[in-house]
Design a protein around this motif. Structure first.
Motif, PDB file in Angstrom:
ATOM      1  N   UNK A  55      78.051  72.531  38.456  1.00 14.29           N
ATOM      2  CA  UNK A  55      76.963  73.369  38.951  1.00 14.29           C
ATOM      3  C   UNK A  55      76.557  72.974  40.362  1.00 14.29           C
ATOM      4  N   UNK A  56      76.397  71.670  40.585  1.00 14.78           N
ATOM      5  CA  UNK A  56      75.957  71.189  41.894  1.00 14.78           C
ATOM      6  C   UNK A  56      77.030  71.400  42.953  1.00 14.78           C
ATOM      7  N   UNK A  57      78.287  71.099  42.616  1.00 15.02           N
ATOM      8  CA  UNK A  57      79.356  71.293  43.588  1.00 15.02           C
ATOM      9  C   UNK A  57      79.519  72.761  43.958  1.00 15.02           C
ATOM     10  N   UNK A  58      79.397  73.655  42.986  1.00 12.87           N
ATOM     11  CA  UNK A  58      79.500  75.089  43.265  1.00 12.87           C
ATOM     12  C   UNK A  58      78.374  75.546  44.179  1.00 12.87           C
ATOM     13  N   UNK A  59      77.153  75.089  43.898  1.00 10.58           N
ATOM     14  CA  UNK A  59      76.002  75.459  44.710  1.00 10.58           C
ATOM     15  C   UNK A  59      76.164  74.939  46.140  1.00 10.58           C
ATOM     16  N   UNK A  60      76.494  73.651  46.261  1.00 16.11           N
ATOM     17  CA  UNK A  60      76.617  73.057  47.591  1.00 16.11           C
ATOM     18  C   UNK A  60      77.791  73.647  48.368  1.00 16.11           C
ATOM     19  N   UNK A  86      70.944  60.948  38.521  1.00 20.59           N
ATOM     20  CA  UNK A  86      70.886  61.357  37.114  1.00 20.59           C
ATOM     21  C   UNK A  86      72.060  60.789  36.331  1.00 20.59           C
ATOM     22  N   UNK A  87      73.256  60.835  36.927  1.00 16.50           N
ATOM     23  CA  UNK A  87      74.452  60.375  36.220  1.00 16.50           C
ATOM     24  C   UNK A  87      74.616  58.866  36.221  1.00 16.50           C
ATOM     25  N   UNK A  88      73.804  58.182  37.000  1.00 22.05           N
ATOM     26  CA  UNK A  88      73.915  56.724  37.040  1.00 22.05           C
ATOM     27  C   UNK A  88      74.128  56.233  38.445  1.00 22.05           C
ATOM     28  N   UNK A  89      73.291  55.365  38.919  1.00 23.97           N
ATOM     29  CA  UNK A  89      73.378  54.870  40.282  1.00 23.97           C
ATOM     30  C   UNK A  89      74.716  54.195  40.518  1.00 23.97           C
ATOM     31  N   UNK A  90      75.363  54.615  41.610  1.00 21.75           N
ATOM     32  CA  UNK A  90      76.636  54.020  42.004  1.00 21.75           C
ATOM     33  C   UNK A  90      77.830  54.596  41.282  1.00 21.75           C
ATOM     34  N   UNK A  91      77.630  55.529  40.380  1.00 22.19           N
ATOM     35  CA  UNK A  91      78.754  56.108  39.639  1.00 22.19           C
ATOM     36  C   UNK A  91      79.108  57.463  40.196  1.00 22.19           C
ATOM     37  N   UNK A  92      80.385  57.784  40.146  1.00 20.77           N
ATOM     38  CA  UNK A  92      80.835  59.090  40.593  1.00 20.77           C
ATOM     39  C   UNK A  92      80.415  60.144  39.580  1.00 20.77           C
ATOM     40  N   UNK A 124      72.433  63.381  46.010  1.00 19.09           N
ATOM     41  CA  UNK A 124      71.729  62.157  45.640  1.00 19.09           C
ATOM     42  C   UNK A 124      71.131  62.286  44.242  1.00 19.09           C
ATOM     43  N   UNK A 125      70.567  63.466  43.944  1.00 19.96           N
ATOM     44  CA  UNK A 125      69.985  63.687  42.622  1.00 19.96           C
ATOM     45  C   UNK A 125      71.045  63.605  41.533  1.00 19.96           C
ATOM     46  N   UNK A 126      72.247  64.131  41.815  1.00 18.98           N
ATOM     47  CA  UNK A 126      73.327  64.083  40.828  1.00 18.98           C
ATOM     48  C   UNK A 126      73.734  62.639  40.553  1.00 18.98           C
ATOM     49  N   UNK A 127      73.926  61.866  41.615  1.00 15.38           N
ATOM     50  CA  UNK A 127      74.293  60.458  41.430  1.00 15.38           C
ATOM     51  C   UNK A 127      73.190  59.695  40.695  1.00 15.38           C
ATOM     52  N   UNK A 145      71.934  69.929  55.968  1.00 13.10           N
ATOM     53  CA  UNK A 145      72.321  68.540  55.729  1.00 13.10           C
ATOM     54  C   UNK A 145      71.371  67.873  54.747  1.00 13.10           C
ATOM     55  N   UNK A 146      70.079  68.034  54.966  1.00 16.68           N
ATOM     56  CA  UNK A 146      69.078  67.392  54.118  1.00 16.68           C
ATOM     57  C   UNK A 146      69.150  67.943  52.694  1.00 16.68           C
ATOM     58  N   UNK A 147      69.285  69.265  52.564  1.00 16.00           N
ATOM     59  CA  UNK A 147      69.326  69.879  51.237  1.00 16.00           C
ATOM     60  C   UNK A 147      70.563  69.412  50.460  1.00 16.00           C
TER      61      UNK A 147
END
Length: 231
Positions: A148-153, A213-219, A208-211, A200-202
């Protein structure tokens, strides 16, 4: 700087992502489970936007949607839709252009689930559709979020496709990427910088929100396989 191109950009990204959530999920499910000999061909077609120049895709959409063409003329005459140089045309082209960014993460997430989940659900009398919605999709939430995030971005950053199919009509098809190009051509660097900085900021905030939520430092993609499925 006008806010209209930015608002139009985010409207396009939201509409494209919403359509992809409906269309890409069945396709990703089929690709994850099928043994059809056509699977490789379908996967190649889905992945074409990753390697083709955006202007090539936009050019063929322009030919297909043109009222002078057979398909474009048909939808214009029978459905009253003129997709060339319209917001609807931008959405249709963006769905195809961003398709792999939704399909691939979801397909990988579904393929990574153990078969025992679907088998246990079938033993409990659940249909394949219920199994997908109630069991499989909740267990691939990281993959869904990533797609979802990759499609939006990715839609936010489109240029070649939207320029070819939508042109540069203020308030109708002039998205932020086109506005940046126009301002640079006019040597209006402060306005171009303002548009670029907002995008850029958006995009940074979204990723950043995806990383986070899914775990800091994880892909975001590898996290789709890390959580243990539960029935």
């Amino acid at each position: 700087m006008s806010w209209q191109p930015l608002l139009l950009t985010f409207q396009l990204a939201l509409a494209t992502t919403a359509v992809l959530l409906v269309l890409a999920l069945p396709l990703a499910y089929w690709l994850a489970h099928t043994r059809s000999r056509w699977k490789a061909a379908v996967e190649a077609l889905v992945s074409m936007p990753l390697v083709l120049p955006p202007t090539v895709i936009g050019f063929y959409f322009l030919l297909a949607f043109s009222p002078n063409g057979s398909f474009g003329g048909w939808i214009d005459a029978w459905l009253g839709l003129r997709l060339v140089f319209s917001f609807g045309g931008l959405v249709a082209a963006s769905v195809i252009y961003s398709l792999p960014f939704m399909v691939h993460p979801v397909q990988a997430g579904l393929a990574g689930l153990p078969p025992s989940l679907a088998e246990a659900s079938a033993l409990l009398g659940k249909s394949a559709w219920t199994t997908l919605l109630r069991i499989q999709l909740p267990n691939i939430r990281p993959a869904l979020l990533t797609g979802t995030v990759l499609s939006f971005a990715h839609t936010i950053g489109e240029f070649g496709v939207v320029l070819m199919i939508g042109g540069n009509l203020p308030g109708k098809t002039r998205v932020a990427s086109i506005a940046i190009y126009d301002e640079v051509e006019a040597l209006n660097y402060p306005a171009a910088n303002a548009y670029s900085l907002v995008l850029f900021v958006v995009c940074f905030a979204i990723l950043l929100a995806v990383y986070w939520v899914n775990g800091t430092g994880a892909s975001p993609i590898t996290t789709a396989f890390r959580k243990r499925p539960s029935l």
